[in-house]
Scaffold this motif. Sequence first.
Motif, PDB file in Angstrom:
ATOM      1  N   THR A 119       0.834  -1.200   0.000  1.00 12.49           N
ATOM      2  CA  THR A 119       0.000   0.000   0.000  1.00 12.49           C
ATOM      3  C   THR A 119       0.869   1.251   0.000  1.00 12.49           C
ATOM      4  O   THR A 119       0.602   2.200  -0.744  1.00 12.49           O
ATOM      5  CB  THR A 119      -0.947   0.013   1.217  1.00 12.49           C
ATOM      6  OG1 THR A 119      -1.799  -1.126   1.124  1.00 12.49           O
ATOM      7  CG2 THR A 119      -1.780   1.279   1.258  1.00 12.49           C
ATOM      8  N   ASN A 120       1.897   1.256   0.819  1.00  9.71           N
ATOM      9  CA  ASN A 120       2.796   2.415   0.871  1.00  9.71           C
ATOM     10  C   ASN A 120       3.471   2.653  -0.476  1.00  9.71           C
ATOM     11  O   ASN A 120       3.565   3.793  -0.938  1.00  9.71           O
ATOM     12  CB  ASN A 120       3.856   2.235   1.954  1.00  9.71           C
ATOM     13  CG  ASN A 120       3.298   2.412   3.342  1.00  9.71           C
ATOM     14  OD1 ASN A 120       2.208   2.928   3.536  1.00  9.71           O
ATOM     15  ND2 ASN A 120       4.058   1.971   4.333  1.00  9.71           N
ATOM     16  N   ARG A 121       3.934   1.574  -1.109  1.00 11.73           N
ATOM     17  CA  ARG A 121       4.609   1.721  -2.400  1.00 11.73           C
ATOM     18  C   ARG A 121       3.650   2.224  -3.473  1.00 11.73           C
ATOM     19  O   ARG A 121       3.990   3.095  -4.273  1.00 11.73           O
ATOM     20  CB  ARG A 121       5.233   0.401  -2.825  1.00 11.73           C
ATOM     21  CG  ARG A 121       6.443   0.033  -2.015  1.00 11.73           C
ATOM     22  CD  ARG A 121       7.130  -1.218  -2.563  1.00 11.73           C
ATOM     23  NE  ARG A 121       8.131  -1.670  -1.632  1.00 11.73           N
ATOM     24  CZ  ARG A 121       7.988  -2.701  -0.808  1.00 11.73           C
ATOM     25  NH1 ARG A 121       6.882  -3.405  -0.812  1.00 11.73           N
ATOM     26  NH2 ARG A 121       8.959  -3.044   0.011  1.00 11.73           N
ATOM     27  N   LEU A 122       2.458   1.665  -3.507  1.00 16.09           N
ATOM     28  CA  LEU A 122       1.483   2.068  -4.510  1.00 16.09           C
ATOM     29  C   LEU A 122       1.023   3.505  -4.263  1.00 16.09           C
ATOM     30  O   LEU A 122       0.928   4.301  -5.212  1.00 16.09           O
ATOM     31  CB  LEU A 122       0.291   1.111  -4.496  1.00 16.09           C
ATOM     32  CG  LEU A 122      -0.725   1.253  -5.619  1.00 16.09           C
ATOM     33  CD1 LEU A 122      -0.062   1.167  -6.986  1.00 16.09           C
ATOM     34  CD2 LEU A 122      -1.788   0.165  -5.487  1.00 16.09           C
ATOM     35  N   ALA A 123       0.778   3.874  -3.028  1.00 14.62           N
ATOM     36  CA  ALA A 123       0.384   5.255  -2.717  1.00 14.62           C
ATOM     37  C   ALA A 123       1.498   6.221  -3.101  1.00 14.62           C
ATOM     38  O   ALA A 123       1.236   7.305  -3.630  1.00 14.62           O
ATOM     39  CB  ALA A 123       0.030   5.385  -1.239  1.00 14.62           C
ATOM     40  N   HIS A 124       2.740   5.836  -2.855  1.00 14.81           N
ATOM     41  CA  HIS A 124       3.868   6.691  -3.236  1.00 14.81           C
ATOM     42  C   HIS A 124       3.909   6.881  -4.750  1.00 14.81           C
ATOM     43  O   HIS A 124       4.134   7.989  -5.246  1.00 14.81           O
ATOM     44  CB  HIS A 124       5.184   6.096  -2.734  1.00 14.81           C
ATOM     45  CG  HIS A 124       6.383   6.855  -3.177  1.00 14.81           C
ATOM     46  ND1 HIS A 124       6.686   8.108  -2.709  1.00 14.81           N
ATOM     47  CD2 HIS A 124       7.354   6.539  -4.076  1.00 14.81           C
ATOM     48  CE1 HIS A 124       7.794   8.542  -3.294  1.00 14.81           C
ATOM     49  NE2 HIS A 124       8.217   7.604  -4.126  1.00 14.81           N
ATOM     50  N   LEU A 125       3.674   5.805  -5.499  1.00 15.32           N
ATOM     51  CA  LEU A 125       3.663   5.896  -6.954  1.00 15.32           C
ATOM     52  C   LEU A 125       2.588   6.876  -7.420  1.00 15.32           C
ATOM     53  O   LEU A 125       2.832   7.723  -8.282  1.00 15.32           O
ATOM     54  CB  LEU A 125       3.426   4.513  -7.564  1.00 15.32           C
ATOM     55  CG  LEU A 125       3.407   4.420  -9.083  1.00 15.32           C
ATOM     56  CD1 LEU A 125       4.750   4.820  -9.675  1.00 15.32           C
ATOM     57  CD2 LEU A 125       3.058   2.999  -9.511  1.00 15.32           C
TER      58      LEU A 125
END
Length: 95
Positions: free
Chosen positions: A52-58
Amino acid sequence: MSTFLDKLAVRRNRIEDQRQQLQAAEDFVWVWADVVDPSSHEYGAELGCAETNRLAHLFRVFHFWNTANQLQDEHQRGPNCNAAELHPPVTGECA
């Protein structure tokens, strides 16, 4: 001279790979944000905290603030958030 040309060719290949990766990331963001919506659970996706953190950052990198914020909020309220990884505070514009 051929060593220089070889290094130049390797650099050009690396730049092209990075360009393709960036284009793929941008295409993914547009598809998810515009078509799928952040409601990942409706499509069977079960994202953990790190994903979730990686996707939100993207999404944030491409200025899809609402999609990133909704994704993170949905995850934190859902059953898959076990606080295995801290979630960053929501920042940036919310258009």
